[in-house]
Design an enzyme around this catalytic site. Sequence first.
Site, short mmCIF file in Angstrom:
data_model
loop_
_atom_site.label_atom_id
_atom_site.label_comp_id
_atom_site.label_asym_id
_atom_site.label_seq_id
_atom_site.Cartn_x
_atom_site.Cartn_y
_atom_site.Cartn_z
N ASP A 1 -11.11 3.51 4.07
CA ASP A 1 -11.48 2.09 4.01
C ASP A 1 -13.00 1.93 3.89
O ASP A 1 -13.48 0.85 3.59
CB ASP A 1 -11.02 1.37 5.30
CG ASP A 1 -9.77 0.54 5.08
OD1 ASP A 1 -9.49 0.20 3.91
OD2 ASP A 1 -9.08 0.24 6.07
N GLN B 1 -4.93 -0.80 9.99
CA GLN B 1 -4.74 -2.19 9.56
C GLN B 1 -5.42 -3.14 10.55
O GLN B 1 -5.15 -3.08 11.75
CB GLN B 1 -3.23 -2.46 9.47
CG GLN B 1 -2.86 -3.75 8.79
CD GLN B 1 -3.20 -3.78 7.30
OE1 GLN B 1 -3.18 -2.76 6.62
NE2 GLN B 1 -3.56 -4.95 6.82
N LYS C 1 0.85 -1.20 0.00
CA LYS C 1 0.00 0.00 0.00
C LYS C 1 0.88 1.24 0.00
O LYS C 1 0.66 2.19 -0.77
CB LYS C 1 -0.90 0.03 1.25
CG LYS C 1 -2.11 -0.89 1.15
CD LYS C 1 -2.84 -0.96 2.49
CE LYS C 1 -3.90 -2.04 2.48
NZ LYS C 1 -4.43 -2.35 3.81
#
Length: 306
Positions: free
Chosen positions: A121, A98, A54
């Site tokens: 997200d 995460q 990422k």
Amino acid sequence: MSARIVDGKGMAAALRARVAAEVARLAAEHGVTPGIAVVQVGAEPSSQVYVRSKGKAVSEAGMRAIDRTLPVETSEADLLAVIGGLNADASVHGILVQLPLPKQIDAHNIISAINPAKDVDGFHPLNVGRLARGLPALAPCTPLGCVMLAKSVHASLEGVEAVVMGRSNIVGKPLAQLLLAENATVTIAHSRTRELGAVCKRADVLFAAVGRPEMVRRNWVKPGATVIDVGINRVTDESGKSRIVGDVAFAEVSKVAGAITPVPGGVGPMTIACLLVNTLRAACAPCPCSIDGQCRHARLRSFQRP
Ligand code: NAP
């Protein structure tokens, strides 16, 4: 018959190039460089691979990656304080935490503390609700990528029979919402679904997101159907060699499907490209020329919906 292989890697590269061009324009004309903070608690080796890829994609797009790797024993209060700092930092446009988090931290509390406008997200309850309500929202990246892949095969998903295998909050449910927004006829299947094979065989477009290696066999797939394989499963063969497979038995299903995404090289690269799209959108929202959170300056129209 042999299915067309849907090239997620190539599509993702093209999307990333478009995002990079818009990032350059935003910097040149508005002096804004999109910044995304990647928050990781503990450095789990499997998560680190994703975090690194990422970070690389973010830098290559001309965005700023802010690494916040915290010790595994970090408390929920300390993590909330980090999120608060990132919420308040105007140079941070996207915040990604995460998952999974260590057991002393309630992931729901953390996700709910992220400023919804920075929730790249798409997991914040406000974005989840807006997506369900059919309002503009930051939607989760994997489902966004899945819909883009399906639309690279079907110009329109209106009226198509879409079957989504899996009802997780990060893939199945938001994918179903995005497909409804495309006017598809949507069925969500899960571990309690009866006659799963027969349900799948109804699909014009079948999305497999169950986390079960090669579960979808050729007799579950309607001839000519499009198959989007979300699964990422590590398996070890007889010789002890490990490899990644999807939720679909690719070799046999590709003989009956009309189009199919490979694993790797299908949904995975699109997920990362969509993270960049969401970060660009988040960075454009406070732009002086934005109306209702949609920037007219950067050519985001084509990014707004898959
Ligand atoms: P998850 O949270 O474990 O959810 C799995 C879903 O599949 C659940 O809804 C479960 O049903 C259903 N399921 C499990 N076994 C089943 C069975 N035998 N028959 C029917 N349904 C079954 O998984 P996830 O996070 O959604 O991820 C799914 C897969 O996608 C995993 O392989 C994951 O690694 C992969 N993934 C890939 C990406 C990417 O970028 N390519 C991103 C995210 C996830 P119940 O709800 O009834 O338990």
